[in-house]
Design a protein around this motif. Structure first.
Motif, PDB file in Angstrom:
ATOM      1  N   ARG A   1       0.843  -1.179   0.000  1.00 28.63           N
ATOM      2  CA  ARG A   1       0.000   0.000   0.000  1.00 28.63           C
ATOM      3  C   ARG A   1       0.885   1.237   0.000  1.00 28.63           C
ATOM      4  NH1 ARG A   1      -0.113   2.601   4.703  1.00 28.63           N
ATOM      5  NH2 ARG A   1       0.560   1.513   6.533  1.00 28.63           N
ATOM      6  N   MET A   2       0.369   2.269  -0.602  1.00 35.97           N
ATOM      7  CA  MET A   2       1.107   3.521  -0.649  1.00 35.97           C
ATOM      8  C   MET A   2       0.961   4.222   0.694  1.00 35.97           C
ATOM      9  SD  MET A   2       2.285   3.623  -3.614  1.00 35.97           S
ATOM     10  CE  MET A   2       2.094   3.882  -5.343  1.00 35.97           C
ATOM     11  N   ALA A   3       2.060   4.714   1.213  1.00 36.47           N
ATOM     12  CA  ALA A   3       2.038   5.464   2.460  1.00 36.47           C
ATOM     13  C   ALA A   3       1.495   6.857   2.202  1.00 36.47           C
ATOM     14  CB  ALA A   3       3.453   5.546   3.042  1.00 36.47           C
ATOM     15  N   ASP A   4       1.010   7.476   3.277  1.00 37.34           N
ATOM     16  CA  ASP A   4       0.531   8.846   3.146  1.00 37.34           C
ATOM     17  C   ASP A   4       1.642   9.754   2.666  1.00 37.34           C
ATOM     18  OD1 ASP A   4      -1.591   8.656   6.077  1.00 37.34           O
ATOM     19  OD2 ASP A   4      -1.975   8.098   3.990  1.00 37.34           O
ATOM     20  N   ALA A   5       2.855   9.428   3.053  1.00 37.50           N
ATOM     21  CA  ALA A   5       3.993  10.270   2.703  1.00 37.50           C
ATOM     22  C   ALA A   5       4.630   9.844   1.382  1.00 37.50           C
ATOM     23  CB  ALA A   5       5.030  10.220   3.821  1.00 37.50           C
TER      24      ALA A   5
ATOM     25  N   ARG B   1      19.261  11.567 -13.922  1.00 37.61           N
ATOM     26  CA  ARG B   1      19.187  10.177 -14.349  1.00 37.61           C
ATOM     27  C   ARG B   1      18.725   9.215 -13.272  1.00 37.61           C
ATOM     28  NH1 ARG B   1      24.535  12.143 -15.961  1.00 37.61           N
ATOM     29  NH2 ARG B   1      24.943  11.362 -13.893  1.00 37.61           N
ATOM     30  N   LEU B   2      18.199   9.680 -12.142  1.00 37.02           N
ATOM     31  CA  LEU B   2      17.744   8.787 -11.076  1.00 37.02           C
ATOM     32  C   LEU B   2      16.343   9.172 -10.632  1.00 37.02           C
ATOM     33  CD1 LEU B   2      18.443   6.469  -9.058  1.00 37.02           C
ATOM     34  CD2 LEU B   2      19.095   8.290  -7.451  1.00 37.02           C
ATOM     35  N   SER B   3      15.470   8.176 -10.550  1.00 36.64           N
ATOM     36  CA  SER B   3      14.163   8.413  -9.942  1.00 36.64           C
ATOM     37  C   SER B   3      14.050   7.534  -8.713  1.00 36.64           C
ATOM     38  CB  SER B   3      13.024   8.121 -10.923  1.00 36.64           C
ATOM     39  OG  SER B   3      12.952   6.742 -11.192  1.00 36.64           O
ATOM     40  N   ALA B   4      13.332   8.035  -7.722  1.00 36.63           N
ATOM     41  CA  ALA B   4      13.118   7.306  -6.472  1.00 36.63           C
ATOM     42  C   ALA B   4      11.658   7.450  -6.095  1.00 36.63           C
ATOM     43  CB  ALA B   4      14.009   7.863  -5.371  1.00 36.63           C
ATOM     44  N   VAL B   5      10.963   6.330  -5.992  1.00 40.10           N
ATOM     45  CA  VAL B   5       9.556   6.324  -5.587  1.00 40.10           C
ATOM     46  C   VAL B   5       9.490   5.641  -4.233  1.00 40.10           C
ATOM     47  CG1 VAL B   5       7.236   5.527  -6.128  1.00 40.10           C
ATOM     48  CG2 VAL B   5       8.761   6.267  -7.976  1.00 40.10           C
ATOM     49  N   VAL B   6       8.949   6.340  -3.251  1.00 39.54           N
ATOM     50  CA  VAL B   6       8.882   5.834  -1.887  1.00 39.54           C
ATOM     51  C   VAL B   6       7.454   5.411  -1.572  1.00 39.54           C
ATOM     52  CG1 VAL B   6       9.242   6.387   0.550  1.00 39.54           C
ATOM     53  CG2 VAL B   6      10.764   7.362  -1.193  1.00 39.54           C
ATOM     54  N   THR B   7       7.313   4.152  -1.146  1.00 39.83           N
ATOM     55  CA  THR B   7       6.032   3.611  -0.705  1.00 39.83           C
ATOM     56  C   THR B   7       6.253   2.912   0.632  1.00 39.83           C
ATOM     57  OG1 THR B   7       6.374   1.550  -1.918  1.00 39.83           O
ATOM     58  CG2 THR B   7       5.168   3.299  -3.066  1.00 39.83           C
ATOM     59  N   GLU B   8       5.198   2.333   1.146  1.00 40.51           N
ATOM     60  CA  GLU B   8       5.309   1.576   2.388  1.00 40.51           C
ATOM     61  C   GLU B   8       4.571   0.258   2.239  1.00 40.51           C
ATOM     62  OE1 GLU B   8       3.509   2.014   6.750  1.00 40.51           O
ATOM     63  OE2 GLU B   8       4.837   3.667   6.186  1.00 40.51           O
ATOM     64  N   THR B   9       5.201  -0.808   2.720  1.00 39.12           N
ATOM     65  CA  THR B   9       4.608  -2.135   2.719  1.00 39.12           C
ATOM     66  C   THR B   9       4.807  -2.739   4.104  1.00 39.12           C
ATOM     67  OG1 THR B   9       5.077  -2.464   0.373  1.00 39.12           O
ATOM     68  CG2 THR B   9       4.682  -4.431   1.673  1.00 39.12           C
ATOM     69  N   ASP B  10       3.719  -3.037   4.770  1.00 41.43           N
ATOM     70  CA  ASP B  10       3.783  -3.661   6.106  1.00 41.43           C
ATOM     71  C   ASP B  10       4.717  -2.917   7.056  1.00 41.43           C
ATOM     72  OD1 ASP B  10       2.008  -5.632   5.273  1.00 41.43           O
ATOM     73  OD2 ASP B  10       3.611  -6.971   4.623  1.00 41.43           O
ATOM     74  N   GLY B  11       4.681  -1.600   7.029  1.00 43.38           N
ATOM     75  CA  GLY B  11       5.503  -0.793   7.921  1.00 43.38           C
ATOM     76  C   GLY B  11       6.948  -0.643   7.481  1.00 43.38           C
ATOM     77  N   ILE B  12       7.280  -1.141   6.303  1.00 41.03           N
ATOM     78  CA  ILE B  12       8.643  -1.033   5.775  1.00 41.03           C
ATOM     79  C   ILE B  12       8.641   0.006   4.665  1.00 41.03           C
ATOM     80  CG2 ILE B  12      10.517  -2.245   4.600  1.00 41.03           C
ATOM     81  CD1 ILE B  12       9.394  -4.857   5.844  1.00 41.03           C
TER      82      ILE B  12
ATOM     83  N   SER C   1      10.616  -9.193  -2.796  1.00 35.26           N
ATOM     84  CA  SER C   1       9.820 -10.025  -1.878  1.00 35.26           C
ATOM     85  C   SER C   1      10.707 -10.649  -0.802  1.00 35.26           C
ATOM     86  CB  SER C   1       9.032 -11.079  -2.632  1.00 35.26           C
ATOM     87  OG  SER C   1       9.890 -11.961  -3.302  1.00 35.26           O
ATOM     88  N   HIS C   2      11.919 -11.088  -1.158  1.00 28.51           N
ATOM     89  CA  HIS C   2      12.826 -11.632  -0.147  1.00 28.51           C
ATOM     90  C   HIS C   2      13.290 -10.558   0.826  1.00 28.51           C
ATOM     91  CE1 HIS C   2      13.455 -15.103  -2.985  1.00 28.51           C
ATOM     92  NE2 HIS C   2      13.251 -15.709  -1.841  1.00 28.51           N
ATOM     93  N   ALA C   3      13.487  -9.351   0.336  1.00 26.90           N
ATOM     94  CA  ALA C   3      13.920  -8.248   1.207  1.00 26.90           C
ATOM     95  C   ALA C   3      12.843  -7.842   2.201  1.00 26.90           C
ATOM     96  CB  ALA C   3      14.347  -7.049   0.367  1.00 26.90           C
ATOM     97  N   LEU C   4      11.582  -8.054   1.834  1.00 28.13           N
ATOM     98  CA  LEU C   4      10.485  -7.689   2.731  1.00 28.13           C
ATOM     99  C   LEU C   4      10.178  -8.770   3.765  1.00 28.13           C
ATOM    100  CD1 LEU C   4       8.121  -6.040   0.105  1.00 28.13           C
ATOM    101  CD2 LEU C   4       9.430  -4.875   1.896  1.00 28.13           C
ATOM    102  N   ASP C   5      10.713  -9.969   3.560  1.00 20.49           N
ATOM    103  CA  ASP C   5      10.530 -11.059   4.535  1.00 20.49           C
ATOM    104  C   ASP C   5      11.425 -10.843   5.729  1.00 20.49           C
ATOM    105  OD1 ASP C   5       8.708 -12.329   2.901  1.00 20.49           O
ATOM    106  OD2 ASP C   5      10.166 -13.727   2.060  1.00 20.49           O
ATOM    107  N   ASP C   6      10.907 -11.187   6.907  1.00 25.93           N
ATOM    108  CA  ASP C   6      11.730 -11.076   8.118  1.00 25.93           C
ATOM    109  C   ASP C   6      12.548 -12.280   8.373  1.00 25.93           C
ATOM    110  OD1 ASP C   6      11.182  -8.492   8.909  1.00 25.93           O
ATOM    111  OD2 ASP C   6       9.343  -9.069   9.871  1.00 25.93           O
TER     112      ASP C   6
END
Length: 125
Positions: A5-9, A17-28, A120-125
């Motif tokens: 889900r997209m975070a409020d922020a 030459r660089l783009s950065a899109v910030v979202t939030e998934t499960d508090g990460i 997906s592996h990076a988001l796993d604890d």
């Protein structure tokens, strides 16, 4: 892993030459990067990784679309890793490929910053 889900922020930054899109998934905080990371774009990376003020900040930098990274990017990653660790959180790198993966390996960054083969592996604890 929960639904992304997209975070409020949520925000997108682009510098040259660089783009950065910030979202939030499960508090990460997930920072999807695309393009080149060099001395011209390092500030974009630095700002996207900045999770100051968040308790126990957890950040994943999705590197799958990064085509080039020089020492400026390495320095930003090392600094962010240290700051996030001091705040009780962590930084993980997801899906670095090609020359970026080789650069991380040669410099030894992958020995102390957790690098995972996919987002997906990076988001796993």
């Amino acid at each position: 892993m929960g639904e992304n889900r997209m975070a409020d922020a949520e925000h997108a930054a682009q510098h040259g030459r660089l783009s950065a899109v910030v979202t939030e998934t499960d508090g990460i905080r997930v920072v999807a990067l695309a393009g080149e990371i060099d001395h011209h774009t390092a500030d974009t990376l630095r700002e996207a990784l900045d999770a100051a003020g968040e308790p126990r900040p957890r950040v994943v930098a999705d590197m799958g679309q990064v085509t080039f990274m020089d020492s400026s990017g390495i320095n930003v990653l090392i600094t962010a890793h240290g700051a996030l660790g001091e705040a009780g959180g962590w930084l993980r790198l997801a899906a670095p490929t090609g020359t970026v993966k080789r650069t991380l390996n040669i410099v030894g960054v992958d020995a102390f910053i957790d690098c995972r083969e996919s987002l997906s592996h990076a988001l796993d604890d």
